[in-house]
Motif scaffolding. Structure first.
Motif, PDB file in Angstrom:
ATOM      1  N   GLU A 164       0.812  -1.226   0.000  1.00 13.89           N
ATOM      2  CA  GLU A 164       0.000   0.000   0.000  1.00 13.89           C
ATOM      3  C   GLU A 164       0.848   1.280   0.000  1.00 13.89           C
ATOM      4  N   HIS A 165       2.177   1.142   0.039  1.00 16.21           N
ATOM      5  CA  HIS A 165       3.040   2.330   0.053  1.00 16.21           C
ATOM      6  C   HIS A 165       3.759   2.583  -1.268  1.00 16.21           C
ATOM      7  N   THR A 166       3.401   1.862  -2.316  1.00 17.57           N
ATOM      8  CA  THR A 166       4.164   2.020  -3.569  1.00 17.57           C
ATOM      9  C   THR A 166       4.085   3.458  -4.103  1.00 17.57           C
ATOM     10  N   GLN A 167       3.042   4.174  -3.729  1.00 17.64           N
ATOM     11  CA  GLN A 167       2.890   5.547  -4.225  1.00 17.64           C
ATOM     12  C   GLN A 167       3.847   6.546  -3.560  1.00 17.64           C
ATOM     13  N   ARG A 168       4.641   6.041  -2.628  1.00 24.55           N
ATOM     14  CA  ARG A 168       5.618   6.924  -1.966  1.00 24.55           C
ATOM     15  C   ARG A 168       7.012   6.802  -2.565  1.00 24.55           C
ATOM     16  N   TYR A 169       7.209   5.835  -3.462  1.00 27.02           N
ATOM     17  CA  TYR A 169       8.569   5.519  -3.926  1.00 27.02           C
ATOM     18  C   TYR A 169       8.638   5.350  -5.440  1.00 27.02           C
ATOM     19  N   GLY A 170       9.875   5.475  -5.951  1.00 20.68           N
ATOM     20  CA  GLY A 170      10.118   4.942  -7.275  1.00 20.68           C
ATOM     21  C   GLY A 170      10.172   3.431  -7.091  1.00 20.68           C
ATOM     22  N   LYS A 190       6.422   6.295  -8.264  1.00 18.95           N
ATOM     23  CA  LYS A 190       5.247   6.348  -7.386  1.00 18.95           C
ATOM     24  C   LYS A 190       3.954   5.815  -8.010  1.00 18.95           C
ATOM     25  N   PRO A 191       3.964   4.540  -8.438  1.00 19.74           N
ATOM     26  CA  PRO A 191       2.750   3.978  -9.038  1.00 19.74           C
ATOM     27  C   PRO A 191       1.704   3.615  -7.984  1.00 19.74           C
ATOM     28  N   HIS A 192       0.459   3.619  -8.384  1.00 18.83           N
ATOM     29  CA  HIS A 192      -0.637   3.137  -7.534  1.00 18.83           C
ATOM     30  C   HIS A 192      -0.395   1.643  -7.272  1.00 18.83           C
ATOM     31  N   PRO A 193      -0.703   1.163  -6.051  1.00 13.11           N
ATOM     32  CA  PRO A 193      -0.459  -0.261  -5.746  1.00 13.11           C
ATOM     33  C   PRO A 193      -1.044  -1.218  -6.785  1.00 13.11           C
ATOM     34  N   LYS A 194      -2.154  -0.824  -7.391  1.00 14.08           N
ATOM     35  CA  LYS A 194      -2.805  -1.726  -8.364  1.00 14.08           C
ATOM     36  C   LYS A 194      -1.964  -1.921  -9.621  1.00 14.08           C
ATOM     37  N   VAL A 195      -1.149  -0.946  -9.966  1.00 10.86           N
ATOM     38  CA  VAL A 195      -0.366  -1.073 -11.206  1.00 10.86           C
ATOM     39  C   VAL A 195       1.146  -1.178 -10.941  1.00 10.86           C
ATOM     40  N   ALA A 196       1.527  -1.165  -9.659  1.00 10.60           N
ATOM     41  CA  ALA A 196       2.965  -1.239  -9.344  1.00 10.60           C
ATOM     42  C   ALA A 196       3.530  -2.579  -9.814  1.00 10.60           C
ATOM     43  N   PRO A 197       4.678  -2.549 -10.530  1.00  6.72           N
ATOM     44  CA  PRO A 197       5.233  -3.804 -11.049  1.00  6.72           C
ATOM     45  C   PRO A 197       5.918  -4.662  -9.983  1.00  6.72           C
TER      46      PRO A 197
END
Ligand code: G1P
Length: 299
Positions: A164-170, A190-197
């Motif tokens: 849930e924190h992927t939007q805080r980071y590269g 900073k991708p949304h968790p739903k699309v973070a690779p």
């Protein structure tokens, strides 16, 4: 080529620390008894870095002064034979050469790095972001420089972060080559968790070849309308030239007030001269035991 230069971008306004940062650069806020930026510069110096390029802005002079000599103060301490304090005062600027250049527009981290191009020239360099303090036995940037010097490929510090924190980071995704090194294939800012690779986030330590400047010049504004370092690195990753380095150490995000407090607490806990007094102080904050409900018969 040997890595001897580090770029430290410090042009941010520090709005998360207002009102303190109205007149004090956020890099000068203390972690226990030393300014935040001192930890970053020490890490670089411990790793053999010889020159630091601060990408600054208006209002950061106090920070630059910190790394300069202070003749009146030094004379005063000498006269009063306060040699331990004198040592602390002179040590800050002694180990590295400090160069500053101003970022005249706030166009993002990628733009800040590009601002340092005329000084860095044609050599590889380290990047350290001031909001990430890493407490480690061996300086993380030093470990990364070793990887760079072996492979001559960009090295990016990464750590696992909650989904849930992927939007805080590269975020970096790729293939693990060994326990510590990932061959990075994709980088997204900073991708949304739903699309973070993946859930491996970039921590503010990088070692990059001078080639990054040309890529930054070709990088259009990305997340938040800013020129992102992550986007330029993604282009390198597409060429198979980025290593994600899972570092050992405790990273604290000092970019917000609680994080700064956390870093101070971490230091106090690990400093032999402070530990006992700190643990004593903590007792004040222990929650009182939950009150036991009285039975009506007891009344
Ligand atoms: C920057 C980078 C981001 C990285 C982060 C680490 O973001 O753009 O990729 O994960 O630092 O601290 P910032 O936190 O400055 O917004």
């Amino acid at each position: 080529m040997r890595v001897r230069t580090a770029v430290i971008p410090v042009a941010g306004l520090g709005t998360r620390f207002l009102p303190a940062t109205k007149s004090v650069p956020k890099e000068m806020l203390p972690v226990l008894d030393r300014p935040c930026v001192d930890y970053i510069v020490r890490e670089a110096a411990d790793a053999g870095i010889e020159r630091i390029i601060f990408v600054t802005a208006r209002g950061k002079d106090a920070m630059v002064d910190y790394f300069d000599s202070s003749p009146a103060l030094e004379a005063h301490l000498k006269e009063h034979e306060k040699f331990d304090l004198l040592e602390k005062v002179v040590e800050a600027g002694r180990r590295v050469d400090v160069i500053t250049i101003r970022q005249r527009k706030a166009l993002g981290l990628g733009h800040a790095i590009l601002t340092a191009k005329p000084i860095v020239g044609d050599e590889p360099f380290a990047i350290l972001l001031g909001d990430d303090i890493v407490f480690a036995e061996k300086p993380v940037i030093g470990e990364m420089i070793k990887v760079f010097e072996k492979q001559q490929e960009a090295v990016v510090a990464i750590m696992e972060v909650p989904n849930e924190h992927t939007q805080r980071y590269g975020i970096c995704a790729g293939k693990w080559e060994n326990k510590q090194e990932m061959r990075v294939k994709q980088m997204v800012e900073k991708p949304h968790p739903k699309v973070a690779p993946s859930n491996f986030g970039i921590v503010g330590r990088y070692v990059v070849p001078a080639e990054i400047f040309a890529l930054l010049e070709d990088t259009p504004p990305g997340k938040g309308g800013e020129i992102q370092l992550t986007d330029a690195l993604h282009m390198l990753a597409r060429m198979n030239k980025v290593v994600g380095f899972k570092f050992e150490g405790k990273r604290v995000d000092t970019g917000n007030a609680l994080g700064l407090l956390h870093a101070s607490m971490y230091q106090a806990f690990h400093r032999p001269d402070m530990r006992d007094a700190f643990l004593e102080l903590l007792k004040e904050f222990q929650l009182p035991p939950t009150p036991v409900k009285q039975k009506s018969a007891d009344k």
